[in-house]
Design an enzyme around this catalytic site. Structure first.
Site, mmCIF file in Angstrom:
data_model
loop_
_atom_site.group_PDB
_atom_site.id
_atom_site.type_symbol
_atom_site.label_atom_id
_atom_site.label_comp_id
_atom_site.label_asym_id
_atom_site.label_seq_id
_atom_site.Cartn_x
_atom_site.Cartn_y
_atom_site.Cartn_z
ATOM 1 N N ASN A 17 26.992 44.595 51.065
ATOM 2 C CA ASN A 17 27.940 44.911 51.909
ATOM 3 C C ASN A 17 28.245 46.464 51.735
ATOM 4 O O ASN A 17 28.423 47.136 50.750
ATOM 5 C CB ASN A 17 29.209 44.327 51.393
ATOM 6 N N GLY A 40 41.434 49.460 48.212
ATOM 7 C CA GLY A 40 40.756 50.704 48.733
ATOM 8 C C GLY A 40 39.417 51.026 48.680
ATOM 9 O O GLY A 40 39.176 52.080 48.634
ATOM 10 N N CYS A 55 37.254 46.997 57.065
ATOM 11 C CA CYS A 55 38.554 46.868 55.852
ATOM 12 C C CYS A 55 39.682 47.508 56.272
ATOM 13 O O CYS A 55 39.702 48.626 56.982
ATOM 14 C CB CYS A 55 37.864 47.569 54.727
ATOM 15 N N THR A 106 39.701 40.350 55.700
ATOM 16 C CA THR A 106 41.092 39.898 55.406
ATOM 17 C C THR A 106 42.066 40.493 56.427
ATOM 18 O O THR A 106 41.676 41.151 57.459
ATOM 19 C CB THR A 106 41.787 40.863 54.368
HETATM 20 C C1 LIG Z 1 40.152 42.005 46.169
HETATM 21 C C2 LIG Z 1 39.250 41.721 47.686
HETATM 22 C C3 LIG Z 1 38.273 42.817 47.862
HETATM 23 C C4 LIG Z 1 37.441 42.886 48.900
HETATM 24 N N1 LIG Z 1 36.847 43.731 49.161
HETATM 25 C C5 LIG Z 1 35.740 43.601 50.244
HETATM 26 C C6 LIG Z 1 34.745 44.624 50.525
HETATM 27 O O1 LIG Z 1 34.460 45.651 49.789
HETATM 28 N N2 LIG Z 1 34.159 44.386 51.711
HETATM 29 C C7 LIG Z 1 34.335 43.571 52.513
HETATM 30 O O2 LIG Z 1 33.408 43.290 53.718
HETATM 31 N N3 LIG Z 1 35.263 42.538 52.465
HETATM 32 C C8 LIG Z 1 36.047 42.703 51.223
HETATM 33 N N4 LIG Z 1 36.903 41.654 51.015
HETATM 34 C C9 LIG Z 1 37.179 40.711 52.030
HETATM 35 C C10 LIG Z 1 36.634 39.283 51.565
HETATM 36 O O3 LIG Z 1 35.127 39.708 51.408
HETATM 37 C C11 LIG Z 1 36.882 38.106 52.688
HETATM 38 O O4 LIG Z 1 36.037 38.555 53.931
HETATM 39 C C12 LIG Z 1 38.176 37.687 52.601
HETATM 40 O O5 LIG Z 1 38.838 37.905 51.540
HETATM 41 C C13 LIG Z 1 38.439 36.355 53.229
HETATM 42 O O6 LIG Z 1 38.075 35.388 52.402
HETATM 43 P P1 LIG Z 1 38.769 34.533 51.454
HETATM 44 O O7 LIG Z 1 39.877 34.103 51.734
HETATM 45 O O8 LIG Z 1 37.744 33.459 50.690
HETATM 46 O O9 LIG Z 1 39.030 35.528 50.136
HETATM 47 C C14 LIG Z 1 37.828 41.718 49.843
HETATM 48 C C15 LIG Z 1 38.709 40.648 49.695
HETATM 49 C C16 LIG Z 1 39.542 40.707 48.115
HETATM 50 C C17 LIG Z 1 40.498 39.822 47.902
#
Ligand SMILES: Cc1cc2nc3c(=O)[nH]c(=O)nc-3n(C[C@H](O)[C@H](O)[C@H](O)COP(=O)(O)O)c2cc1C
Ligand SMILES: Cc1cc2nc3c(=O)[nH]c(=O)nc-3n(C[C@H](O)[C@H](O)[C@H](O)COP(=O)(O)OP(=O)(O)OC[C@H]3O[C@@H](n4cnc5c(N)ncnc54)[C@H](O)[C@@H]3O)c2cc1C
Ligand code: FES
Lengths: 281, 312
Positions: free
Chosen positions: B103, B76, B134, B197
């Protein structure tokens, strides 16, 4: 430019399982040999553990440090865990010689008050694990007399009482109780403790507790409005264990009265019982 | 000094990186959480946790649940807010020789604007990455990124506030991601990063309820890599902006898949959780690959994708 930190960077260690024994139905004691560069843990700290080189289960599992010994060229770590799901089931199936990735020691630790007369431990089930290391530490490193330490250990049933053999060597008195009366008194651990509460003067006592949330919540209710010092170790689902993902949130009231979500892995896992918001879920 | 091979530096518009490996927002804290694990100077860039105008409390727990080959999160967007970031966290990062990418997140156009303005004036931020994607927050978030017009409008407003490079981070929770990419390019973005995500959920059979308090969460980790690759490929066919590939990267080989497609750089997210050295291992792995294949410059790999499909 900031130079790379000259001391060894923190990391994940490869440990080798020396022993993995079912000490009680669904309860395992895992002994892991680690390189000497693994930092000595403080009571209350935990590790994230996963099977080496395997991405399934994907995340490490947080497990408290139950016991630790340092030798000249290596150290041994003991974990006491209960099988509750996929991750712990896989850990339980590992045999001697298997390799595990150990990330840690992580998190904060219990604050100690060696001058207090009554050191009280209250554990529910597997919550005995971190409190055992604390009792051991107080005994060995702080040289507290056995007589100062009193343990209340509760569980649902006889087979869920784990770690009793070690505790009986460390503590002067151990009160065992089970919900169904199959071992010790038939009562909740907080009820057993409540009966003794009058014996312990608040300013001469410190209470350490770990167990299911419902138990800690009942303890909080029991102690609210009193001046007892009580630290609890919380559990929450974790991904990173290092404070980066914000996944392990617990609602905590800070000293100014403001409530926010703090990270169990880094601001915790040990919190003052009065600071935890118990009605959040 | 003789030139060191292989040459690992890449450029994303004005942004010069030592190597193409950055951290993904929300998975590397504000940098300091990992400073004892990795030499931050060796990273291509650090993307910090998403920042909003005011501090955000985040969602109640449980916030995370493991799934096959990944995890769901519903944090969140808990964060300390842009002002505290500038005062408390940025001073720690400034002395490092590594670009810091902030970011940013807002619930209204005005909030995006204000956050961008704050960061533009703060020394030590080299670029902005706009999170229009998000999936966790009920207001804002999804709606900006899911619609080409709104995505472009956010981009334009942030663009007006700053001279810093603006990277727009796209959500995969749309029907046609390339259409959003095109709109954002026209609105003045300097680069694109994808994917964020994927919206998902998980059910606890014992309690017959959702595993996350928030019910739905964002899926990340190796499970999403094929989706991310497909989207990067689709976007690259429609825009000429530099693209940063994100999604499920655990190893150098995973990173290479994105680079071969044409991504100029990659971000490593969830991998940091299971291996705090993941970024360093990936950088070392890329270097090793280039040496082994006698490729002097990583840019020769970028975009080396052979259209037409495998013939084996
Ligand atoms: C716990 C968590 C928190 C995240 N927080 C953000 C965020 O604050 N802003 C954002 O743009 N992406 C956020 N993401 C997305 C990641 O930056 C990334 O785009 C996504 O996890 C896919 O990459 P990965 O498979 O290597 O984790 C978050 C992901 C995770 C798992
Ligand atoms: C700091 C800390 C120290 C811990 N120390 C110990 C210990 O010494 N010994 C021990 O046996 N367990 C300990 N735990 C709990 C342990 O981490 C979980 O039991 C374990 O992660 C469950 O994994 P699983 O895959 O087997 O279960 P899953 O299949 O993921 O879940 C099974 C059940 O366990 C619950 N659960 C899952 N993860 C956690 C978690 N992190 N905390 C609490 N409950 C959870 C779920 O809600 C579910 O009901 C500790 C947890 C924390 C946070
Ligand atoms: S487990 Fe990631 S912040 Fe605590």
């Amino acid at each position: 430019m900031v130079k790379a930190i000259s001391k060894q960077l923190k990391g994940v260690f490869i440990g080798e399982i020396r022993q993995n024994r079912e000490v009680q139905q669904d309860h395992f004691l895992m002994k892991v040999v680690l390189p000497a560069s693994f930092a000595s843990p403080y009571p209350g700290q935990f590790v994230m553990i996963k099977v080496a080189g395997l991405n399934e289960p994907f995340l490490g599992r947080p497990i408290s440090i139950y016991s630790f010994r340092r030798k000249k060229t290596f150290c041994t770590l003991e974990l006491l865990f209960r099988v509750v799901g996929k991750g712990t089931e896989i850990l339980a199936g590992l045999i001697e010689g298997s390799q595990v990735e150990i990330h840690g020691p992580l998190g904060g630790c219990f604050a100690i008050y060696p001058e207090r007369e009554n050191i009280i431990f209250i554990a529910g089930g597997i919550g005995a694990a971190p409190l055992s290391l604390l009792a051991e530490y107080l005994c060995r490193e702080v040289c507290l007399p056995k007589s100062a330490m009193i343990f209340y250990l509760g569980a649902q049933t006889k087979t869920a009482v784990a770690g009793l053999d070690k505790l009986s060597k460390l503590c002067y008195r151990i009160h065992v109780c089970t919900d169904d009366g199959t071992l010790g008194e038939k009562a909740l651990v907080t009820q057993v403790f409540q009966k003794d509460l009058k014996k312990y003067a608040p300013d001469k006592t410190v209470i350490y507790a770990c167990g299911p949330r419902a138990m800690l919540k009942a303890l909080h209710k029991l102690l609210s409005g009193t001046r007892y010092l009580c630290q609890v170790s919380l559990e929450e689902r974790m991904a990173c264990g290092t404070g980066a993902c914000m996944g392990c949130a617990a609602a905590i009231r800070d000293k100014t009265g403001k409530v926010s979500y703090q990270r169990v892995c880094s601001e915790g896992p040990v919190f003052d019982i009065q600071q935890v918001i118990w009605d959040d879920k | 000094m003789p030139q060191q091979y292989p040459h690992m530096a890449v450029e994303i518009g004005k942004l010069k990186l030592k190597n193409p490996v950055m951290t993904a927002s929300g998975t590397f804290g504000y940098g300091e959480e990992y400073a004892e694990y990795v030499d931050l100077n060796k990273l291509g860039a650090i993307v910090v946790k998403g920042l909003s105008l005011k501090p955000r409390l985040g969602n109640p727990p449980p916030r995370i649940i493991e799934t096959t080959g990944g995890m769901l999160n519903a944090v969140g967007l808990q964060n300390i807010g842009v002002e505290e970031f500038i005062e408390e966290k940025l001073p720690f990062l400034r002395p490092y020789d590594v670009p810091v990418i902030a970011n940013i997140y807002g619930e209204t156009y005005e909030e995006y604007r204000k956050v961008a303005r704050h960061l533009n004036d703060a020394k030590g931020v080299q670029a902005l990455e706009i999170n229009i994607s998000c999936p966790n927050v009920k207001k804002g978030g999804l709606s900006f990124g899911a619609d080409a017009k709104n995505a472009a409008a956010v981009t334009r407003r942030v663009r007006e506030e700053t001279d810093l490079p603006v990277i727009v981070k796209l959500t995969p929770n749309v029907t046609d991601i390339a259409a959003i990419a095109v709109a954002v390019e026209k609105a003045g973005a300097d680069a694109l990063s994808l994917i964020n995500t994927l919206a998902g959920m998980s059910v606890d059979v014992k309690t017959k309820s959702a595993c996350l308090k928030n019910i739905t969460g964002g899926l990340s980790g190796p499970a999403i890599k094929p989706v991310a690759l497909r989207m990067v490929w689709q976007v690259l066919q429609r825009v000429s902006l530099p693209v940063i590939g994100i999604g499920g990267i655990l190893t150098a080989n995973d990173a290479l898949e994105f680079l071969i497609l044409g991504a100029k750089a990659v971000q490593v997210g969830t991998a940091n959780f299971i291996n705090p050295h993941a970024t360093m291992d990936i950088i070392a792995g890329l270097r090793h690959y280039l040496k082994l294949n006698k490729i002097k410059d990583i840019n020769n790999i970028i975009g080396s994708f052979q259209e037409g499909g495998s013939s084996c």
